[in-house]
Design a protein around this motif. Structure first.
Motif, PDB file in Angstrom:
ATOM      1  N   THR A  36       0.828  -1.202   0.000  1.00  7.29           N
ATOM      2  CA  THR A  36       0.000   0.000   0.000  1.00  7.29           C
ATOM      3  C   THR A  36       0.865   1.256   0.000  1.00  7.29           C
ATOM      4  N   PRO A  57      -1.906   7.452   1.233  1.00 11.17           N
ATOM      5  CA  PRO A  57      -3.040   7.944   0.450  1.00 11.17           C
ATOM      6  C   PRO A  57      -3.426   9.373   0.843  1.00 11.17           C
ATOM      7  N   CYS A  58      -3.944  10.119  -0.109  1.00 13.56           N
ATOM      8  CA  CYS A  58      -4.496  11.469   0.131  1.00 13.56           C
ATOM      9  C   CYS A  58      -3.500  12.435   0.761  1.00 13.56           C
ATOM     10  N   GLY A  59      -2.240  12.349   0.394  1.00 22.55           N
ATOM     11  CA  GLY A  59      -1.245  13.291   0.896  1.00 22.55           C
ATOM     12  C   GLY A  59      -0.674  12.986   2.264  1.00 22.55           C
ATOM     13  N   VAL A  60      -1.053  11.862   2.844  1.00 28.08           N
ATOM     14  CA  VAL A  60      -0.522  11.475   4.148  1.00 28.08           C
ATOM     15  C   VAL A  60       0.935  11.053   3.990  1.00 28.08           C
ATOM     16  N   GLN A  82      -1.517  13.504  10.638  1.00 29.56           N
ATOM     17  CA  GLN A  82      -1.513  12.907   9.306  1.00 29.56           C
ATOM     18  C   GLN A  82      -0.154  12.841   8.636  1.00 29.56           C
ATOM     19  N   LYS A  83       0.805  13.622   9.078  1.00 28.29           N
ATOM     20  CA  LYS A  83       2.101  13.625   8.412  1.00 28.29           C
ATOM     21  C   LYS A  83       3.229  13.451   9.418  1.00 28.29           C
TER      22      LYS A  83
END
Length: 92
Positions: A36, A57-60, A82-83
């Protein structure tokens, strides 16, 4: 560090290209078709283990540990959002 194209697809792996023109080497291993992890952004080696700053996913952006077989597993950090980025440092 460089991220390369393999055929027409971006590589998931990082390649270390020395500035002195010496021979380079792959820093991270292929994670496999079912991974993934859409791509490695940075990597650090600590006590024989490669830790990867990986695109999610989605900029993470997440931290993962790479195993000898190439598989990468997410490292869960308490209170991380998230980051998660790898930042170099020296000393204790």
């Amino acid at each position: 560090m460089a991220s390369c194209l393999v055929g027409r697809r971006p590589a998931q792996r990082l390649y270390a290209a020395p500035l002195d023109g010496g021979a380079g080497h792959w820093t991270t291993l292929a994670h496999g078709r079912r991974s993934t992890d859409p791509g490695d952004l940075d990597a650090r080696r600590l006590h024989g283990t490669t830790h990867i700053e990986a695109a999610g996913p989605c900029g993470v952006v997440l931290l993962a540990r790479q195993h000898r077989n190439g598989a990468a597993t997410k490292v869960t950090l308490p209170k991380a959002t998230q980051k998660v980025y790898l930042i170099g440092g020296r000393g204790a």
